[in-house]
Design a protein around this motif. Structure first.
Motif, PDB file in Angstrom:
ATOM      1  N   GLY A  80       0.792  -1.217   0.000  1.00 52.07           N
ATOM      2  CA  GLY A  80       0.000   0.000   0.000  1.00 52.07           C
ATOM      3  C   GLY A  80       0.825   1.267   0.000  1.00 52.07           C
ATOM      4  N   ASP A  81       1.911   1.287   0.759  1.00 50.90           N
ATOM      5  CA  ASP A  81       2.762   2.467   0.793  1.00 50.90           C
ATOM      6  C   ASP A  81       3.406   2.723  -0.571  1.00 50.90           C
ATOM      7  OD1 ASP A  81       2.113   2.509   3.461  1.00 50.90           O
ATOM      8  OD2 ASP A  81       4.176   2.632   4.180  1.00 50.90           O
ATOM      9  N   GLU A  82       3.887   1.671  -1.207  1.00 49.70           N
ATOM     10  CA  GLU A  82       4.513   1.802  -2.524  1.00 49.70           C
ATOM     11  C   GLU A  82       3.514   2.308  -3.557  1.00 49.70           C
ATOM     12  OE1 GLU A  82       6.968   1.634  -5.883  1.00 49.70           O
ATOM     13  OE2 GLU A  82       7.493   1.669  -3.754  1.00 49.70           O
ATOM     14  N   LEU A  83       2.296   1.781  -3.534  1.00 50.14           N
ATOM     15  CA  LEU A  83       1.297   2.193  -4.512  1.00 50.14           C
ATOM     16  C   LEU A  83       0.887   3.645  -4.306  1.00 50.14           C
ATOM     17  CD1 LEU A  83      -0.939  -1.010  -4.650  1.00 50.14           C
ATOM     18  CD2 LEU A  83       0.772  -0.250  -6.309  1.00 50.14           C
ATOM     19  N   LEU A  84       0.745   4.071  -3.063  1.00 51.02           N
ATOM     20  CA  LEU A  84       0.394   5.469  -2.825  1.00 51.02           C
ATOM     21  C   LEU A  84       1.531   6.389  -3.251  1.00 51.02           C
ATOM     22  CD1 LEU A  84      -1.832   7.309  -1.745  1.00 51.02           C
ATOM     23  CD2 LEU A  84      -0.710   7.245   0.482  1.00 51.02           C
ATOM     24  N   ALA A  85       2.779   5.973  -2.994  1.00 53.29           N
ATOM     25  CA  ALA A  85       3.932   6.765  -3.425  1.00 53.29           C
ATOM     26  C   ALA A  85       3.964   6.895  -4.943  1.00 53.29           C
ATOM     27  CB  ALA A  85       5.220   6.123  -2.916  1.00 53.29           C
ATOM     28  N   ARG A  86       3.691   5.795  -5.643  1.00 50.61           N
ATOM     29  CA  ARG A  86       3.667   5.839  -7.108  1.00 50.61           C
ATOM     30  C   ARG A  86       2.568   6.771  -7.604  1.00 50.61           C
ATOM     31  NH1 ARG A  86       4.562  -0.334  -9.442  1.00 50.61           N
ATOM     32  NH2 ARG A  86       6.436  -0.849  -8.231  1.00 50.61           N
ATOM     33  N   ALA A  87       1.418   6.742  -6.937  1.00 49.56           N
ATOM     34  CA  ALA A  87       0.308   7.611  -7.344  1.00 49.56           C
ATOM     35  C   ALA A  87       0.685   9.080  -7.188  1.00 49.56           C
ATOM     36  CB  ALA A  87      -0.940   7.281  -6.529  1.00 49.56           C
ATOM     37  N   ILE A  88       1.270   9.423  -6.051  1.00 48.30           N
ATOM     38  CA  ILE A  88       1.686  10.809  -5.814  1.00 48.30           C
ATOM     39  C   ILE A  88       2.715  11.239  -6.851  1.00 48.30           C
ATOM     40  CG2 ILE A  88       2.923  12.323  -4.214  1.00 48.30           C
ATOM     41  CD1 ILE A  88       1.592  10.711  -1.925  1.00 48.30           C
ATOM     42  N   ASP A  89       3.709  10.396  -7.101  1.00 48.53           N
ATOM     43  CA  ASP A  89       4.755  10.726  -8.062  1.00 48.53           C
ATOM     44  C   ASP A  89       4.196  10.879  -9.472  1.00 48.53           C
ATOM     45  OD1 ASP A  89       6.790  10.856  -6.225  1.00 48.53           O
ATOM     46  OD2 ASP A  89       7.487   8.809  -6.540  1.00 48.53           O
ATOM     47  N   ALA A  90       3.224  10.060  -9.829  1.00 46.98           N
ATOM     48  CA  ALA A  90       2.644  10.135 -11.169  1.00 46.98           C
ATOM     49  C   ALA A  90       1.943  11.472 -11.391  1.00 46.98           C
ATOM     50  CB  ALA A  90       1.666   8.981 -11.386  1.00 46.98           C
ATOM     51  N   VAL A  91       1.182  11.916 -10.408  1.00 46.18           N
ATOM     52  CA  VAL A  91       0.451  13.173 -10.558  1.00 46.18           C
ATOM     53  C   VAL A  91       1.405  14.363 -10.547  1.00 46.18           C
ATOM     54  CG1 VAL A  91      -1.298  14.672  -9.531  1.00 46.18           C
ATOM     55  CG2 VAL A  91      -1.661  12.199  -9.590  1.00 46.18           C
ATOM     56  N   LEU A  92       2.355  14.376  -9.615  1.00 47.48           N
ATOM     57  CA  LEU A  92       3.326  15.469  -9.589  1.00 47.48           C
ATOM     58  C   LEU A  92       4.163  15.480 -10.869  1.00 47.48           C
ATOM     59  CD1 LEU A  92       4.648  15.421  -5.900  1.00 47.48           C
ATOM     60  CD2 LEU A  92       2.721  16.680  -6.865  1.00 47.48           C
ATOM     61  N   GLY A  93       4.493  14.291 -11.373  1.00 47.33           N
ATOM     62  CA  GLY A  93       5.280  14.206 -12.593  1.00 47.33           C
ATOM     63  C   GLY A  93       4.552  14.816 -13.790  1.00 47.33           C
ATOM     64  N   LEU A  94       3.236  14.646 -13.853  1.00 45.13           N
ATOM     65  CA  LEU A  94       2.471  15.264 -14.940  1.00 45.13           C
ATOM     66  C   LEU A  94       2.546  16.783 -14.879  1.00 45.13           C
ATOM     67  CD1 LEU A  94      -0.810  13.191 -15.367  1.00 45.13           C
ATOM     68  CD2 LEU A  94       0.909  13.684 -17.104  1.00 45.13           C
ATOM     69  N   ALA A  95       2.466  17.338 -13.667  1.00 46.75           N
ATOM     70  CA  ALA A  95       2.558  18.791 -13.523  1.00 46.75           C
ATOM     71  C   ALA A  95       3.915  19.297 -13.985  1.00 46.75           C
ATOM     72  CB  ALA A  95       2.302  19.191 -12.072  1.00 46.75           C
TER      73      ALA A  95
END
Length: 230
Positions: free
Chosen positions: A88-103
């Protein structure tokens, strides 16, 4: 000639809609919102001009659906990339990074999207947005530290605020600092996900950006771009 089966017609409509959404992302990213017309989008997609109006009530709604599709596809790729993880921690980290990466990677597009969300018509509830919401909520549920009905809207709001801060003209915030704040908020280790500057999972924090123990941003942090490869 026998008529096409309903399933064939449905697939043709889906593909046509997908081409319009992809063309919108490309053109707004290249030219900006005002310089992109519905006729331009139809031409890029290889579709008739009237087909745009058939699927979408206006350009603003089309753009929101297009960005939500891009966000969904980006988030899905991040959550499913190798090595696969159910943590769960890894998946949430990936989600945060994906959205910030788009910005970081598509500031013009994301700035235009955020501006549209703040318009009178507000947030568009479309199939693309619903798929994005389901994927992000799933990451929150897997994280499992609290009730998803409360945690998902909060994460969504925090990510929207972070995107706004990254793309704000004139005074953008360093995305690595925002990442550090979000990771601390959710108790995530810095090396999870895809750390800034393309560090592979299992890397170590850059102590010019984060404190050596807590992962909080250093007080004298300098502003450098987050150039991760997504």
């Amino acid at each position: 000639m026998s008529p096409r089966r309903p399933s064939v017609n449905e697939e043709m409509r889906r593909r046509s809609r997908e081409r319009l959404l992809q063309a919108t992302v490309e053109l707004v990213g290249e030219r900006g919102y005002e310089a992109t017309t519905l006729a331009d989008i139809a031409d890029r997609a290889g579709s008739a001009r009237g087909l745009v109006s058939y699927y979408f009530p206006g350009k603003r709604q089309l753009l929101q659906s297009a960005v939500h599709r891009l966000m969904h596809r980006t988030l899905e790729a991040a959550l499913c990339r190798e090595p696969r993880s159910e943590d769960g921690d890894e998946l949430l980290a990936r989600a945060i990074d994906a959205v910030l990466g788009l910005a970081v990677d598509r500031p013009t597009l994301m700035r235009t999207h955020m501006s549209g969300v703040l318009q009178a018509e507000g947030f568009v509830q479309c199939p693309e947005q619903q798929r994005l919401a389901a994927l992000l909520r799933g990451a929150v549920e897997r994280y499992g530290r609290g009730p998803a009905d409360e945690d998902y809207p909060l994460l969504r709001a925090l990510l929207m605020g972070a995107v706004f801060a990254i793309v704000l003209p004139g005074v953008p915030m360093d995305p690595r600092r925002l990442r550090a704040e979000l990771f601390q908020r959710y108790g995530l280790d810095w090396e999870l996900g895809v750390p800034p500057d393309g560090e592979p999972s299992g890397g170590t924090p850059d102590e010019t950006v984060t404190g050596p123990v807590t992962g909080r941003p250093a007080a004298d942090q300098s502003s450098r771009p987050w150039s991760s490869s997504k």
